[in-house]
Design an enzyme around this catalytic site. Sequence first.
Site, PDB file in Angstrom:
ATOM      1  N   GLY A   9      -6.014  19.075 -26.411  1.00  0.00           N
ATOM      2  CA  GLY A   9      -6.229  18.617 -24.923  1.00  0.00           C
ATOM      3  C   GLY A   9      -6.640  19.752 -23.916  1.00  0.00           C
ATOM      4  CG  MET A  10      -7.817  21.083 -19.449  1.00  0.00           C
ATOM      5  SD  MET A  10      -8.197  20.515 -17.833  1.00  0.00           S
ATOM      6  CE  MET A  10      -6.627  19.696 -17.146  1.00  0.00           C
ATOM      7  CB  THR A 104       3.239  16.193 -13.691  1.00  0.00           C
ATOM      8  OG1 THR A 104       2.263  15.759 -12.586  1.00  0.00           O
ATOM      9  CG2 THR A 104       4.385  14.841 -13.720  1.00  0.00           C
ATOM     10  CE1 TYR A 128       0.971  12.350 -16.747  1.00  0.00           C
ATOM     11  CE2 TYR A 128       1.181  12.585 -14.189  1.00  0.00           C
ATOM     12  CZ  TYR A 128       1.042  13.130 -15.458  1.00  0.00           C
ATOM     13  OH  TYR A 128       0.866  14.489 -15.544  1.00  0.00           O
ATOM     14  CD1 TRP A 153      -2.500  18.397  -7.819  1.00  0.00           C
ATOM     15  CD2 TRP A 153      -3.841  19.297  -6.379  1.00  0.00           C
ATOM     16  NE1 TRP A 153      -1.999  17.675  -6.435  1.00  0.00           N
ATOM     17  CE2 TRP A 153      -3.026  18.209  -5.756  1.00  0.00           C
ATOM     18  CE3 TRP A 153      -4.697  20.146  -5.571  1.00  0.00           C
ATOM     19  CZ2 TRP A 153      -3.312  18.018  -4.379  1.00  0.00           C
ATOM     20  CZ3 TRP A 153      -4.917  19.809  -4.169  1.00  0.00           C
ATOM     21  CH2 TRP A 153      -4.202  18.810  -3.630  1.00  0.00           C
TER      22      TRP A 153
END
Length: 315
Positions: A9-10, A104, A128, A153
């Site tokens: 993933g990122m 998050t 989410y 972000w």
Amino acid sequence: MVWLIGNKGMLGTELSNKLSACGIECVGTDREVDITESAALERYAESLVFRGKSIRAIINCAAYTAVDKAEDDRDLCSRLNEDGPANIASCAAKYGAVMLHISTDYVFNGNGARPYREDDPTDPTGVYGLTKRDGESAALANNPRTWILRTAWLYGAHGNNFVHTMLRLMAEKTELKVVNDQRGTPTWAKDLCEAICAFLLSVPAIAREAAHPEACAYKTVSSPEFGIYHFSNEGNISWFDFANEIYLSGRDAGLLDPSKNCSILPCTSAEFPAKVRRPPYSVLDKSKIRAVLGRDIPDWKASLKEYLSSKENKI
Ligand SMILES: NC(=O)C1=CN([C@@H]2O[C@H](COP(=O)(O)OP(=O)(O)OC[C@H]3O[C@@H](n4cnc5c(N)ncnc54)[C@H](OP(=O)(O)O)[C@@H]3O)[C@@H](O)[C@H]2O)C=CC1
Ligand SMILES: Cc1cn([C@H]2C[C@H](O)[C@@H](COP(=O)(O)OP(=O)(O)O[C@H]3O[C@@H](C)C(=O)[C@@H](O)[C@H]3O)O2)c(=O)[nH]c1=O
């Protein structure tokens, strides 16, 4: 050694590079070891032990991250964001490993007026955020030796994110509308990876086995207590402010054609309809992690500029 889950993933890709720069022995898995299947995790852990490896830490960067899509995909989202960390934490506990899990800012409703602290009440606005919140609780319950780093972000070189979307749209369009009534702080994945590595290197066995611990820019002043920490870059801006800076810094970095203009217009969330209401204010209070790291955290604008001008970005 450490086991990095979600290594494609990122964040996971960035972290994989950072762990290797620090000489921290690491194995990485992604979809091939399904975190929703506790037996799959156990089998993989067993195979590591069979190969004579001691699992010092398991880091979870795997998640369901499509915020709007999650509303119609509740079951998969909850399996990934709740069952996943629950299973990983149980596996970590079984093998005596520390767990480091990523969460998050979307666990908060964003109706606050000051930066959110770790112990502020959560109240997610969508599936989410809700599943991420429940995943936090499950991880902490199943392995008391768990660190949770909530971030916000996020952008970086290895995945879809707001910076890449904006640069693409700015190159294609002459006008863009961007919401100006949601505030928060962008976070460069590379900065977050420094913090993650510093936490890992506070585990004596990991520090002892690391070949290049000095490659980690941050260092914990003490061994961080287990529990929740907030980490983002510094600052308090709207997505509109962020878009403007992406435009200016993107041009400076030669990523946008200087002869092509794109007007960036502020709009309200109501003018940019989405399935999920995003938190209007989701700035994170970072006092707790700042004390542990004993240093300032980079400002969002400095990190964005560095990212856009770095050779490694693949925009
Ligand atoms: N992106 C952001 O803006 C923010 C992210 N975060 C959190 O940071 C963490 C990392 O996010 P990010 O890097 O953006 O996430 P990505 O969506 O880029 O990466 C998640 C990875 O998990 C993999 N995956 C999906 N299903 C499974 C499965 N069943 N078993 C194992 N792996 C699986 C994905 O594979 P595939 O791509 O094939 O689905 C992907 O490689 C997450 O916990 C996220 O909630 C927090 C704040 C902001
Ligand atoms: C593309 C676009 C987006 N927007 C708005 C929509 C949204 O409110 C905001 C950001 O868009 P995104 O699609 O990046 O938003 P989003 O998917 O909500 O981003 C979130 O992802 C999850 C995984 C997190 O954990 C959060 O911290 C946060 O990064 O900008 C515009 O106003 N104009 C545009 O042209």
